[in-house]
Design a protein around this motif. Structure first.
Motif, PDB file in Angstrom:
ATOM      1  N   SER A   1     141.373  42.037 -32.518  1.00  0.00           N
ATOM      2  CA  SER A   1     142.366  41.275 -33.285  1.00  0.00           C
ATOM      3  C   SER A   1     143.742  41.346 -32.621  1.00  0.00           C
ATOM      4  O   SER A   1     144.443  40.333 -32.488  1.00  0.00           O
ATOM      5  CB  SER A   1     142.430  41.811 -34.715  1.00  0.00           C
ATOM      6  OG  SER A   1     143.412  41.142 -35.462  1.00  0.00           O
ATOM      7  N   ALA A   2     144.125  42.539 -32.174  1.00  0.00           N
ATOM      8  CA  ALA A   2     145.420  42.696 -31.521  1.00  0.00           C
ATOM      9  C   ALA A   2     145.454  42.000 -30.173  1.00  0.00           C
ATOM     10  O   ALA A   2     146.451  41.374 -29.801  1.00  0.00           O
ATOM     11  CB  ALA A   2     145.738  44.180 -31.361  1.00  0.00           C
ATOM     12  N   LEU A   3     144.358  42.100 -29.421  1.00  0.00           N
ATOM     13  CA  LEU A   3     144.296  41.440 -28.128  1.00  0.00           C
ATOM     14  C   LEU A   3     144.429  39.930 -28.280  1.00  0.00           C
ATOM     15  O   LEU A   3     145.162  39.281 -27.526  1.00  0.00           O
ATOM     16  CB  LEU A   3     142.985  41.821 -27.433  1.00  0.00           C
ATOM     17  CG  LEU A   3     142.818  41.427 -25.975  1.00  0.00           C
ATOM     18  CD1 LEU A   3     142.074  42.496 -25.194  1.00  0.00           C
ATOM     19  CD2 LEU A   3     142.064  40.114 -25.858  1.00  0.00           C
ATOM     20  N   ASP A   4     143.755  39.380 -29.292  1.00  0.00           N
ATOM     21  CA  ASP A   4     143.878  37.948 -29.583  1.00  0.00           C
ATOM     22  C   ASP A   4     145.313  37.575 -29.931  1.00  0.00           C
ATOM     23  O   ASP A   4     145.884  36.623 -29.395  1.00  0.00           O
ATOM     24  CB  ASP A   4     142.964  37.559 -30.746  1.00  0.00           C
ATOM     25  CG  ASP A   4     141.515  37.385 -30.338  1.00  0.00           C
ATOM     26  OD1 ASP A   4     141.251  37.143 -29.146  1.00  0.00           O
ATOM     27  OD2 ASP A   4     140.645  37.476 -31.214  1.00  0.00           O
ATOM     28  N   ALA A   5     145.895  38.353 -30.852  1.00  0.00           N
ATOM     29  CA  ALA A   5     147.225  38.024 -31.374  1.00  0.00           C
ATOM     30  C   ALA A   5     148.291  38.074 -30.287  1.00  0.00           C
ATOM     31  O   ALA A   5     149.235  37.273 -30.304  1.00  0.00           O
ATOM     32  CB  ALA A   5     147.573  38.977 -32.517  1.00  0.00           C
ATOM     33  N   HIS A   6     148.152  39.009 -29.365  1.00  0.00           N
ATOM     34  CA  HIS A   6     149.173  39.193 -28.334  1.00  0.00           C
ATOM     35  C   HIS A   6     148.797  38.538 -27.012  1.00  0.00           C
ATOM     36  O   HIS A   6     149.540  38.649 -26.032  1.00  0.00           O
ATOM     37  CB  HIS A   6     149.420  40.690 -28.127  1.00  0.00           C
ATOM     38  CG  HIS A   6     150.055  41.371 -29.292  1.00  0.00           C
ATOM     39  ND1 HIS A   6     151.419  41.493 -29.431  1.00  0.00           N
ATOM     40  CD2 HIS A   6     149.502  41.942 -30.402  1.00  0.00           C
ATOM     41  CE1 HIS A   6     151.690  42.131 -30.567  1.00  0.00           C
ATOM     42  NE2 HIS A   6     150.547  42.410 -31.170  1.00  0.00           N
ATOM     43  N   LYS A   7     147.624  37.868 -27.000  1.00  0.00           N
ATOM     44  CA  LYS A   7     147.141  37.229 -25.767  1.00  0.00           C
ATOM     45  C   LYS A   7     147.189  38.199 -24.591  1.00  0.00           C
ATOM     46  O   LYS A   7     147.691  37.896 -23.499  1.00  0.00           O
ATOM     47  CB  LYS A   7     147.945  35.964 -25.474  1.00  0.00           C
ATOM     48  CG  LYS A   7     147.750  34.884 -26.533  1.00  0.00           C
ATOM     49  CD  LYS A   7     148.536  33.642 -26.215  1.00  0.00           C
ATOM     50  CE  LYS A   7     148.169  32.504 -27.155  1.00  0.00           C
ATOM     51  NZ  LYS A   7     148.289  32.836 -28.589  1.00  0.00           N
ATOM     52  N   SER A   8     146.635  39.384 -24.836  1.00  0.00           N
ATOM     53  CA  SER A   8     146.654  40.465 -23.855  1.00  0.00           C
ATOM     54  C   SER A   8     145.336  40.538 -23.087  1.00  0.00           C
ATOM     55  O   SER A   8     144.336  39.932 -23.485  1.00  0.00           O
ATOM     56  CB  SER A   8     146.910  41.802 -24.558  1.00  0.00           C
ATOM     57  OG  SER A   8     148.162  41.796 -25.218  1.00  0.00           O
ATOM     58  N   ASN A   9     145.365  41.310 -22.018  1.00  0.00           N
ATOM     59  CA  ASN A   9     144.163  41.573 -21.237  1.00  0.00           C
ATOM     60  C   ASN A   9     143.529  42.912 -21.580  1.00  0.00           C
ATOM     61  O   ASN A   9     142.356  43.144 -21.276  1.00  0.00           O
ATOM     62  CB  ASN A   9     144.490  41.542 -19.743  1.00  0.00           C
ATOM     63  CG  ASN A   9     144.812  40.154 -19.259  1.00  0.00           C
ATOM     64  OD1 ASN A   9     144.107  39.205 -19.577  1.00  0.00           O
ATOM     65  ND2 ASN A   9     145.886  40.016 -18.495  1.00  0.00           N
ATOM     66  N   ILE A  10     144.323  43.809 -22.172  1.00  0.00           N
ATOM     67  CA  ILE A  10     143.874  45.148 -22.521  1.00  0.00           C
ATOM     68  C   ILE A  10     144.447  45.505 -23.885  1.00  0.00           C
ATOM     69  O   ILE A  10     145.618  45.232 -24.159  1.00  0.00           O
ATOM     70  CB  ILE A  10     144.353  46.185 -21.485  1.00  0.00           C
ATOM     71  CG1 ILE A  10     143.823  45.855 -20.078  1.00  0.00           C
ATOM     72  CG2 ILE A  10     143.937  47.607 -21.888  1.00  0.00           C
ATOM     73  CD1 ILE A  10     144.499  46.646 -18.970  1.00  0.00           C
ATOM     74  N   ALA A  11     143.629  46.127 -24.729  1.00  0.00           N
ATOM     75  CA  ALA A  11     144.114  46.700 -25.988  1.00  0.00           C
ATOM     76  C   ALA A  11     143.658  48.145 -26.045  1.00  0.00           C
ATOM     77  O   ALA A  11     142.496  48.449 -25.759  1.00  0.00           O
ATOM     78  CB  ALA A  11     143.576  45.928 -27.190  1.00  0.00           C
ATOM     79  N   THR A  12     144.572  49.046 -26.394  1.00  0.00           N
ATOM     80  CA  THR A  12     144.239  50.457 -26.462  1.00  0.00           C
ATOM     81  C   THR A  12     144.826  51.071 -27.737  1.00  0.00           C
ATOM     82  O   THR A  12     145.411  50.361 -28.563  1.00  0.00           O
ATOM     83  CB  THR A  12     144.697  51.194 -25.194  1.00  0.00           C
ATOM     84  OG1 THR A  12     144.177  52.525 -25.197  1.00  0.00           O
ATOM     85  CG2 THR A  12     146.205  51.235 -25.086  1.00  0.00           C
ATOM     86  N   VAL A  13     144.679  52.378 -27.904  1.00  0.00           N
ATOM     87  CA  VAL A  13     144.849  53.037 -29.195  1.00  0.00           C
ATOM     88  C   VAL A  13     146.045  53.984 -29.199  1.00  0.00           C
ATOM     89  O   VAL A  13     146.257  54.736 -28.239  1.00  0.00           O
ATOM     90  CB  VAL A  13     143.569  53.822 -29.551  1.00  0.00           C
ATOM     91  CG1 VAL A  13     143.774  54.700 -30.780  1.00  0.00           C
ATOM     92  CG2 VAL A  13     142.399  52.874 -29.764  1.00  0.00           C
ATOM     93  N   THR A  14     146.798  53.986 -30.301  1.00  0.00           N
ATOM     94  CA  THR A  14     147.784  55.031 -30.576  1.00  0.00           C
ATOM     95  C   THR A  14     147.554  55.573 -31.989  1.00  0.00           C
ATOM     96  O   THR A  14     147.003  54.885 -32.853  1.00  0.00           O
ATOM     97  CB  THR A  14     149.231  54.535 -30.487  1.00  0.00           C
ATOM     98  OG1 THR A  14     149.473  53.563 -31.513  1.00  0.00           O
ATOM     99  CG2 THR A  14     149.525  53.914 -29.129  1.00  0.00           C
ATOM    100  N   THR A  15     147.975  56.822 -32.194  1.00  0.00           N
ATOM    101  CA  THR A  15     147.955  57.431 -33.524  1.00  0.00           C
ATOM    102  C   THR A  15     149.232  58.258 -33.681  1.00  0.00           C
ATOM    103  O   THR A  15     149.929  58.544 -32.705  1.00  0.00           O
ATOM    104  CB  THR A  15     146.744  58.361 -33.725  1.00  0.00           C
ATOM    105  OG1 THR A  15     146.757  59.385 -32.716  1.00  0.00           O
ATOM    106  CG2 THR A  15     145.434  57.583 -33.640  1.00  0.00           C
ATOM    107  N   ARG A  16     149.503  58.662 -34.913  1.00  0.00           N
ATOM    108  CA  ARG A  16     150.598  59.599 -35.191  1.00  0.00           C
ATOM    109  C   ARG A  16     150.064  60.744 -36.026  1.00  0.00           C
ATOM    110  O   ARG A  16     149.234  60.538 -36.912  1.00  0.00           O
ATOM    111  CB  ARG A  16     151.753  58.896 -35.919  1.00  0.00           C
ATOM    112  CG  ARG A  16     152.505  57.901 -35.043  1.00  0.00           C
ATOM    113  CD  ARG A  16     153.754  57.361 -35.697  1.00  0.00           C
ATOM    114  NE  ARG A  16     154.411  56.367 -34.857  1.00  0.00           N
ATOM    115  CZ  ARG A  16     155.288  56.657 -33.894  1.00  0.00           C
ATOM    116  NH1 ARG A  16     155.620  57.920 -33.668  1.00  0.00           N
ATOM    117  NH2 ARG A  16     155.826  55.703 -33.174  1.00  0.00           N
ATOM    118  N   ASP A  17     150.577  61.956 -35.740  1.00  0.00           N
ATOM    119  CA  ASP A  17     150.153  63.108 -36.529  1.00  0.00           C
ATOM    120  C   ASP A  17     150.982  63.201 -37.801  1.00  0.00           C
ATOM    121  O   ASP A  17     151.822  62.332 -38.085  1.00  0.00           O
ATOM    122  CB  ASP A  17     150.220  64.390 -35.701  1.00  0.00           C
ATOM    123  CG  ASP A  17     151.642  64.754 -35.268  1.00  0.00           C
ATOM    124  OD1 ASP A  17     152.622  64.232 -35.855  1.00  0.00           O
ATOM    125  OD2 ASP A  17     151.775  65.578 -34.340  1.00  0.00           O
ATOM    126  N   ALA A  18     150.760  64.259 -38.569  1.00  0.00           N
ATOM    127  CA  ALA A  18     151.439  64.389 -39.861  1.00  0.00           C
ATOM    128  C   ALA A  18     152.952  64.469 -39.715  1.00  0.00           C
ATOM    129  O   ALA A  18     153.695  64.135 -40.661  1.00  0.00           O
ATOM    130  CB  ALA A  18     150.914  65.635 -40.585  1.00  0.00           C
TER     131      ALA A  18
END
Length: 204
Positions: A120-137
């Motif tokens: 979904s993010a790759l489509d929305a941003h017309k990107s070639n790569i989509a990867t992951v981020t998270t945040r801790d508490a």
């Protein structure tokens, strides 16, 4: 284009040397009586049209584990275990779909919606790569670059990058249009790096 499951090949990255596990093949270490790689494949396979396993050792064993998912085992095309990008390159070359979804073999809780959210993010941003981020508490940001949805058309560029002696995943991503996707639960990306971490995870 809208990226669907049929456009995606899942890629289990199990080709490392397991140095922090004393050289053990990480994907074959057992969690609740089953190899780590099997736990990951169960979560990855439903999100993709087909499954590849990147493995440089014990390939027959990985083939047995992947058989219920009709997975194909592939090996690095570059020598001396040059890291996860070598496994990704092998996957990009072997895939028959326009995208590869990669995940390491030591993350047994990866999200069931990993492919959907990255696509979904790759489509929305017309990107070639989509990867992951998270945040801790505490709000600290973590980047998980080995979890990625990547266009297979980038294979030639990646091969040139590796042949030039480069190894860093994020450095290669920076050469392309890449989007980072925030996931709400960092625990689903917990990776098991040592036998002690494996024992602690199993107890939890």
């Amino acid at each position: 284009m809208t990226v669907t499951r049929d456009d995606i090949t899942g890629l289990l990255l199990a080709g490392g040397r397991g140095m922090r596990m004393g050289g053990a093949d990480k994907g074959l270490q057992t969690l609740h009586g089953e190899p780590l790689a099997l736990h990951v494949m169960r979560r990855l396979a439903p999100q993709a049209a087909s499954l590849l396993i990147s493995a440089n050792r014990h390939r027959e064993r990985y083939a047995e584990l992947g058989a219920p998912f009709h997975a194909t085992v592939i090996a690095d095309t570059l020598p001396d275990f040059p890291g996860p990008l070598a496994g990704l390159l092998a996957g990009l070359r072997a895939a028959s779909t326009p995208f590869v979804l990669s995940a390491p073999c030591d993350t047994p809780s990866l999200p069931a919606d990993l492919a959907e959210r990255l696509a979904s993010a790759l489509d929305a941003h017309k990107s070639n790569i989509a990867t992951v981020t998270t945040r801790d508490a505490d709000g600290n940001l973590s980047i998980h670059p080995v979890f990625a949805l990547v266009r297979t058309s980038l294979a030639d560029d990646l091969e040139g990058f590796l042949q030039a002696g480069e190894r860093k995943v994020r450095t290669w991503y920076a050469r392309h249009t890449a989007v980072e996707v925030a996931f709400p639960d960092e625990r689903t990306f917990y990776n098991i790096n040592s036998l002690q971490e494996l024992a602690d995870f199993e107890r939890r």
